[in-house]
Design an enzyme around this catalytic site. Structure first.
Site, PDB file in Angstrom:
ATOM      1  N   CYS A  94       6.071  36.510  27.911  1.00  0.00           N
ATOM      2  CA  CYS A  94       5.481  37.938  27.679  1.00  0.00           C
ATOM      3  C   CYS A  94       6.192  38.447  28.940  1.00  0.00           C
ATOM      4  O   CYS A  94       5.393  39.358  29.980  1.00  0.00           O
ATOM      5  CB  CYS A  94       3.741  38.262  28.502  1.00  0.00           C
ATOM      6  N   GLN A 116      -1.303  33.452  38.132  1.00  0.00           N
ATOM      7  CA  GLN A 116      -0.443  32.832  38.427  1.00  0.00           C
ATOM      8  C   GLN A 116      -1.336  32.555  39.113  1.00  0.00           C
ATOM      9  O   GLN A 116       0.206  31.052  40.245  1.00  0.00           O
ATOM     10  CB  GLN A 116       0.298  33.054  37.936  1.00  0.00           C
TER      11      GLN A 116
HETATM   12  N1  PMP Z   1       0.153  38.405  34.017  1.00  0.00           N
HETATM   13  C1  PMP Z   1       0.567  36.768  34.074  1.00  0.00           C
HETATM   14  C2  PMP Z   1       1.369  36.540  35.429  1.00  0.00           C
HETATM   15  C3  PMP Z   1      -0.161  35.948  33.651  1.00  0.00           C
HETATM   16  O1  PMP Z   1       0.752  35.226  33.323  1.00  0.00           O
HETATM   17  C4  PMP Z   1      -1.299  36.730  32.480  1.00  0.00           C
HETATM   18  C5  PMP Z   1      -1.198  35.518  31.403  1.00  0.00           C
HETATM   19  N2  PMP Z   1       0.061  35.033  31.189  1.00  0.00           N
HETATM   20  C6  PMP Z   1      -0.924  37.844  32.343  1.00  0.00           C
HETATM   21  C7  PMP Z   1      -1.106  38.815  33.679  1.00  0.00           C
HETATM   22  C8  PMP Z   1      -2.452  38.146  32.235  1.00  0.00           C
HETATM   23  O2  PMP Z   1      -2.772  37.989  31.309  1.00  0.00           O
HETATM   24  P1  PMP Z   1      -4.975  38.005  30.129  1.00  0.00           P
HETATM   25  O3  PMP Z   1      -3.677  37.582  29.403  1.00  0.00           O
HETATM   26  O4  PMP Z   1      -5.606  36.976  31.271  1.00  0.00           O
HETATM   27  O5  PMP Z   1      -5.224  39.378  30.647  1.00  0.00           O
END
Ligand code: PMP
Length: 418
Positions: free
Chosen positions: A376, A215
């Site tokens: 998440c 982010q």
């Molecule tokens: N870390 C952060 C802070 C995130 O916002 C995200 C995606 N929401 C992820 C990790 C995971 O990223 P990705 O699904 O593209 O692997």
């Protein structure tokens, strides 16, 4: 909380958001008869025409597998793929292309380190420190590792604003601490962590630092040599590039020490049934045919971002954040979750006892895309004693007018439920 405004500075930028919006064709579409207001940029960003055209040109004209072919197309594909690595190296101010590993995204980058660094260095009783604001991607890989190794996962606390308590973090460090793994900018709160300071503290104890930059890269200037962290992970799709491609930056001396992640083609130097030797960096960590078009598209995306200017983007988005914070704070029923002094352009909020899914559904009927849920970050939800939030996350193609539309739509939601 009152945030400073940078109006005068933004005016000086020569930044024309209406021109920028022309680069993103999807912003012209409508949803349920209303113009699309896309405020779900923390989940994924929209793609500029240059990225869409670059990826389509690749399939129309250039498609081939890389690294092993002597024919022209293969050599060209290899050149474009490796050129992307150079663009990323420059974007991050890494020391060399060997420090740039292509992965599927942030999640895979973190898992790569958990698997390789973990296998080599984490033993029973060792400790890994994360924070209370981590995304599941920076919690679960360490839990799996700790369970396998009998190691301990420690969690640095945060305050009511959603800021990391640095003193408390430092107090968690012991002679058993083997790794610090922290989020750069929170996807739920927007909080920007002081990574440079955290790295300094950790290094003074001889502990390497991994940073989840998912982010951060699209919002603030990122400089590996300045931050001095040991590993940095991010995803292409959150910085205007394609999905399924991401990056792991690692300091060369550390990557050299790590065992390979996956076995297969490209990561080997020679194979016999008795013994396999491994390729040099960065290929040692890139087993199998990679996401070639994704890598090329990501290079194009970062070139686009650089052309607009990361500093310009940061300043304009801060202006959007300040405006949104002011406008939304005027709604009595609305409470912002995440009020750190240093924030990216993310506003998470709760509306009294109206469930965020209801908020999201009504906003969708107005053409407004926001994200609702735990993002998440379930432990973070628990920390704030809430099941979920509604999250509006802004990119540099968003406008103050869209923030006004969001505010009006939220007022409609309140009316429906009152
Ligand atoms: N870390 C952060 C802070 C995130 O916002 C995200 C995606 N929401 C992820 C990790 C995971 O990223 P990705 O699904 O593209 O692997």
């Amino acid at each position: 909380m009152e945030r400073d405004t940078n109006l005068a500075e933004v005016a000086k930028l020569n930044f024309d958001v209406e021109n920028i919006r022309k680069d993103f064709p999807i912003l012209n579409r409508s949803i349920k008869g209303k113009p699309l207001v896309y405020l779900d940029n923390a989940a994924t960003t929209q793609k500029p025409k240059s990225v869409i055209e670059r990826t389509s040109t690749y399939y129309l004209n250039e498609n081939s597998n890389i690294h092993r072919g002597v024919h022209t197309l293969s050599q060209l594909a290899t050149e474009y793929y490796e050129n992307s690595r150079s663009i990323i190296k420059k974007f991050l101010n890494a020391s060399s292309n060997e420090e740039i590993i292509f992965t599927r995204g942030t999640t895979e980058s973190i898992n790569l380190i958990a698997n390789t660094f973990g296998r080599k260095f984490i033993k029973e009783g060792d400790e890994i420190i994360i924070s209370h604001m981590e995304h599941h991607s920076n919690i679960v890989p360490w839990q799996i590792l700790c369970e396998e190794r009998g190691a301990i996962l420690k969690v640095a606390p945060i305050n009511e604003h959603g800021e990391l308590l640095i003193d408390e973090f430092e107090r968690l460090i012991t002679s058993k601490t083997k790794l610090v793994s922290l989020i750069h900018a929170s996807n739920t709160l927007g909080t920007i962590n002081l990574i440079k300071k955290i790295t300094e503290i950790s290094h003074s104890h001889g502990i390497p630092v991994l940073v989840d930059g998912a982010q951060a890269v699209s919002h603030i200037p990122i400089d590996m040599q300045d931050l001095d962290c040991d590993f940095y992970a991010f995803s292409g799709h959150k910085v205007y590039g394609p999905t399924g491609i991401g990056v792991l930056f690692g300091k060369k001396n550390l990557l050299d020490e790590l065992p390979p992640y996956q076995g297969g083609g490209d990561m080997i130097r020679s194979v016999t049934f008795e013994k396999t030797t491994y390729n040099d960096l960065p290929f040692k960590f890139e087993a199998g045919t990679p996401n070639i078009v994704g890598a090329i598209g990501l290079g194009e995306a970062l070139s686009y971002v650089s052309k607009v200017g990361v500093e310009t983007i940061a300043l304009y988005e801060q202006e959007l954040l300040n405006y949104a914070t002011k406008v939304l704070s005027e709604i009595n029923e609305l409470k912002i979750i995440g009020t750190a002094l240093e924030k990216t352009s993310i506003i998470s909020f709760v509306l009294k006892d109206i469930h965020p899914h209801d908020v999201g559904t009504i906003l969708d009927n107005e053409g407004i895309a926001v994200r609702t849920g735990h993002h998440c970050t379930q432990p973070l939800m628990k920390r704030f004693n809430i099941p979920a939030t509604t999250r509006a996350s802004f990119a540099f193609y968003n406008t103050k007018k869209e923030i006004d539309m969001l505010s009006e739509a939220i007022k409609k939601v309140i009316k429906v439920f009152s």
